[in-house]
Design an enzyme around this catalytic site. Structure first.
Site, PDB file in Angstrom:
ATOM      1  CB  SER A 100       0.996  -0.489  -7.460  1.00  9.34           C
ATOM      2  OG  SER A 100       1.835  -1.383  -7.275  1.00  9.34           O
ATOM      3  CD  GLU A 160       5.284  -0.466  -6.943  1.00  8.80           C
ATOM      4  OE1 GLU A 160       6.451  -0.609  -7.252  1.00  8.80           O
ATOM      5  OE2 GLU A 160       4.242  -0.887  -7.515  1.00  8.80           O
ATOM      6  NE  ARG A 162       4.816   1.854 -11.752  1.00 10.87           N
ATOM      7  CZ  ARG A 162       4.151   0.716 -12.600  1.00 10.87           C
ATOM      8  NH1 ARG A 162       3.656  -0.123 -12.269  1.00 10.87           N
ATOM      9  NH2 ARG A 162       4.079   1.406 -13.720  1.00 10.87           N
ATOM     10  CD  GLU A 178      13.734  -2.877 -16.594  1.00  8.03           C
ATOM     11  OE1 GLU A 178      13.061  -3.318 -15.567  1.00  8.03           O
ATOM     12  OE2 GLU A 178      14.784  -2.892 -16.763  1.00  8.03           O
ATOM     13  CG  HIS A 227       9.961  -5.198 -14.042  1.00  7.17           C
ATOM     14  ND1 HIS A 227      10.799  -4.071 -13.620  1.00  7.17           N
ATOM     15  CD2 HIS A 227       8.969  -5.173 -13.247  1.00  7.17           C
ATOM     16  CE1 HIS A 227      10.477  -3.820 -12.442  1.00  7.17           C
ATOM     17  NE2 HIS A 227       9.642  -4.573 -12.073  1.00  7.17           N
ATOM     18  CE  LYS A 249       8.837  -6.131  -8.973  1.00 10.28           C
ATOM     19  NZ  LYS A 249       8.136  -4.608  -9.328  1.00 10.28           N
TER      20      LYS A 249
END
Length: 252
Positions: free
Chosen positions: A21, A46, A48, A86, A143, A170
């Site tokens: 990330s 990723e 973010r 999250e 999450h 996920k």
């Protein structure tokens, strides 16, 4: 079980893929992080976007995405705005969140977007369809930074993601006990063996759950998150160590 191919990367076969990330606050930070990541051994980058200060200005977001793409040219780019509820850094309205993801899809700069399961079924379904029309894959996510739900609930959420059209469901949960880690792993096996027709990603967070980040190939998780510099979630380990362990387990 079908696999998901993004650029030349096949998710869902072989060893779990490593995601890292990037979390820069400004375009300068984003560029310097991307440059620092260029030599690291990972599979998916990723971004973010919730860490990016100018997230509500589409031009700034797309300029930063373009800068990342210029520096990291060969790896799949996953666009993720993690909501505050999250575990993310900022809050957007549902409308802003969907518009941001659609702008990312329209840009042609990203290969995948992350869509949170609990955004709302209609919005999620429509955005999945929109992404797929533009050949952008969707990781659908959930999450829980406080607890580990029962295995049945974890499986139910993953199945719901599959029903809503996720390319890769996920889930990440927080263990309070060692038994909670086993709950996550049990749910992963059940989902993978009984219900999944596509790759899934699961993890138990924090130091207690670190085994779940390493043993994905054993239990059925197709990717794992590692740290190049700063971890984006509790329990992440360095990409170099992660690759070593994943390779050992793959070759055993």
């Amino acid at each position: 079980m079908k696999t998901v191919t993004v650029r030349d990367l096949v998710v869902g076969e072989g060893a779990p893929k490593i995601i890292v990330s990037l979390m820069g606050k400004t375009i300068t930070d984003v560029k310097s992080e991307a440059l620092a990541y260029r030599e690291a051994d990972f599979d998916i980058l990723e971004w973010r976007v919730d860490h990016f200060a100018n997230v509500t200005t589409a031009e700034s977001v797309l300029e930063a995405a373009g800068a990342i793409r210029e520096i990291i040219t060969d790896k799949p780019l996953l666009f993720t705005f993690r909501s505050a509820k999250e575990g993310g850094e900022q809050a957007l309205t549902t409308g802003q969140y969907i518009d941001l993801n659609r702008a990312a899809v329209d840009s042609g700069l990203v290969d995948m977007i992350d869509l949170e399961l609990f955004t709302g079924d209609d919005e999620v379904k429509a955005t999945v369809g929109y992404a797929h029309q533009h050949n952008v894959a969707v990781i659908m996510s959930n999450h829980d930074f406080h607890k580990t739900p029962a295995a049945e609930e974890i499986v139910q959420r993953l199945r719901k993601m599959q029903e809503l059209g996720a390319d890769i469901p996920k889930i990440a949960v927080m263990p309070q006990t060692k038994a909670d880690v086993l709950t996550l792993l049990t749910a992963t096996v059940e989902m993978q063996e009984r219900y999944a027709d596509r790759p899934i990603i699961t993890m138990s967070m924090s130091k207690t759950g670190v085994i779940s980040r390493l043993a994905g190939e054993v239990f059925g998780s197709a990717a794992t998150f590692g740290a190049v510099k700063k971890a984006s979630a509790p329990g992440q380990i360095s990409v170099a160590d992660l690759r070593t362990v994943l390779t050992i387990l793959h070759q055993a």
